[in-house]
Write an enzyme that holds these catalytic residues in place. Structure first.
Site, PDB file in Angstrom:
ATOM      1  N   HIS A 104      -1.792   2.970  -4.766  1.00  0.00           N
ATOM      2  CA  HIS A 104      -2.713   3.785  -3.429  1.00  0.00           C
ATOM      3  C   HIS A 104      -2.718   5.292  -3.696  1.00  0.00           C
ATOM      4  CE1 HIS A 104      -1.819  -0.012  -1.394  1.00  0.00           C
ATOM      5  NE2 HIS A 104      -0.695   0.174  -1.391  1.00  0.00           N
ATOM      6  N   GLU A 121       4.476   4.268   1.296  1.00  0.00           N
ATOM      7  CA  GLU A 121       5.061   2.969   2.162  1.00  0.00           C
ATOM      8  C   GLU A 121       6.194   2.695   1.800  1.00  0.00           C
ATOM      9  OE1 GLU A 121       2.296  -0.195   1.185  1.00  0.00           O
ATOM     10  OE2 GLU A 121       2.859  -0.310  -0.781  1.00  0.00           O
ATOM     11  N   HIS A 179       2.705  -1.101  -8.252  1.00  0.00           N
ATOM     12  CA  HIS A 179       3.449  -2.069  -7.429  1.00  0.00           C
ATOM     13  C   HIS A 179       2.814  -3.147  -7.219  1.00  0.00           C
ATOM     14  CE1 HIS A 179       1.662  -0.060  -4.216  1.00  0.00           C
ATOM     15  NE2 HIS A 179       1.614  -1.103  -3.430  1.00  0.00           N
ATOM     16  N   ARG A 199      -6.873  -2.094  -6.776  1.00  0.00           N
ATOM     17  CA  ARG A 199      -6.348  -3.154  -7.569  1.00  0.00           C
ATOM     18  C   ARG A 199      -6.372  -2.763  -9.101  1.00  0.00           C
ATOM     19  NH1 ARG A 199     -10.002  -6.438  -4.601  1.00  0.00           N
ATOM     20  NH2 ARG A 199      -8.625  -7.066  -2.552  1.00  0.00           N
TER      21      ARG A 199
END
Length: 324
Positions: A104, A121, A179, A199
């Site tokens: 991200h 996150e 991740h 991605r």
């Protein structure tokens, strides 16, 4: 009409995902048909806005509450300064299969879609099958050129660091950290209010429409923090009843784990709302002049900044999130 603050529970927005399953049914949640990978439990985003269940605000979306009650209910820190939305997005994830290897961006990435934030996150592992794992960062020494070569030569997984997980593990995933959740885990996710994912690799797997899902190689290579972004992980087995254990700390959220064994008063500051994720057990939450409601595993509550305090009771494991 003046509305007295109360703990807000929302109707989740369920998201079908190629890697999803039916595990969220264990929490008593109603799932539509198909592989459900994400339950957006508290959300104020164009791709998913949750609506209140019960009380005077029943049926109102979180976006409508934001517009009506603004900083009073969310607190002086409870807004994204960039787009004005509620700053966090709370999810439950069922990983019946491996998620794509992804990364991200930060808030400052020039390629962000209009109105979007970056995405830092954290994950709390609610359940994990024996041997379940995640991908958590690049192996030591992998730089942009090495990762580009691995992508070109179809050996991306050789560059990834795998970590075995168990229930109760917590992972902090700053923007820029490569991740992926893998098959066999159920996760609570607290994140910036963003739906931007790049991605890197997706196992050449067709999506729900039968077509290969889009990769975002150039954006991924641009935003990865090759020297590390400050990701941390910990076992939270040391949490003890009646005290908060900090399990993730960032500029965007502070997340603590608490064990409830009998009445425990929780203060709410005018500076920030508090979000409670009930990770395990059952009990109750009470507030105001003796009002209360039952709570159980899998439920999430938004406590307005004007609530003052509430009391948790029962036998519960709780995650508490707020804006620092």
């Amino acid at each position: 009409m003046t509305i007295n603050p109360y703990p807000l529970k929302f109707k989740p927005e369920m998201k079908e995902r190629v890697w999803g399953g039916r595990a969220l049914e264990q929490f008593g949640l109603e799932l539509p048909e198909g592989p459900i990978g994400e339950g957006w439990m508290i959300g104020d985003h164009p791709n998913g806005t949750t609506t209140v269940l019960g009380g005077p605000l029943d049926g109102l979306g979180l976006d409508e509450i934001r517009e009506r009650y603004g900083r009073e209910w969310f607190g002086s820190k409870g807004f994204s300064e960039k787009n004005g939305r509620f700053p966090l997005l709370i999810k439950l994830l069922d990983c019946n299969d491996d998620l794509s290897v992804q990364v991200h961006p930060t808030d400052s990435y020039e390629g962000l879609p209009g109105g979007e934030l970056g995405k830092t996150e954290m994950w709390y592992i609610l359940d994990a099958k024996p041997g379940a794992k995640i991908i958590y960062g690049l192996k030591e020494g992998v730089d942009r050129d090495a990762l580009q070569r691995a992508i070109d030569e179809d050996r991306v997984m050789e560059t990834m660091q795998e970590v075995e997980v168990k229930a109760g593990d917590a992972f902090y995933i700053p923007a820029g950290t490569v991740h992926a959740l893998c098959a066999g885990v159920v996760v609570a996710e607290i994140q910036q209010n963003s739906d931007t994912t790049y991605r890197v690799y997706d196992y050449k797997r067709p999506g729900l429409d039968g077509q290969l899902r889009e990769l975002h190689v150039e954006d991924s290579l641009n935003v990865i923090a090759y020297e590390g972004a400050g990701a941390t992980r910990m076992s939270t087995d040391g949490a003890s009843p009646g005290s908060w254990l900090t399990i993730a700390e960032s500029p965007y959220f502070l997340v603590d784990k608490g064990i409830v064994r009998g009445p425990w008063e929780l203060a709410v500051s005018p500076e920030s709302f508090v979000i409670l994720v009930i990770a395990e057990g059952a009990g109750s939450i009470s507030w105001g002049d003796g009002r209360s409601q039952p709570v159980k595993a899998g439920e999430c509550f938004l406590l307005p900044a004007t609530l003052g305090s509430c009391t948790l009771d029962g036998e519960l494991t709780v995650l508490r999130s707020l804006v620092p």
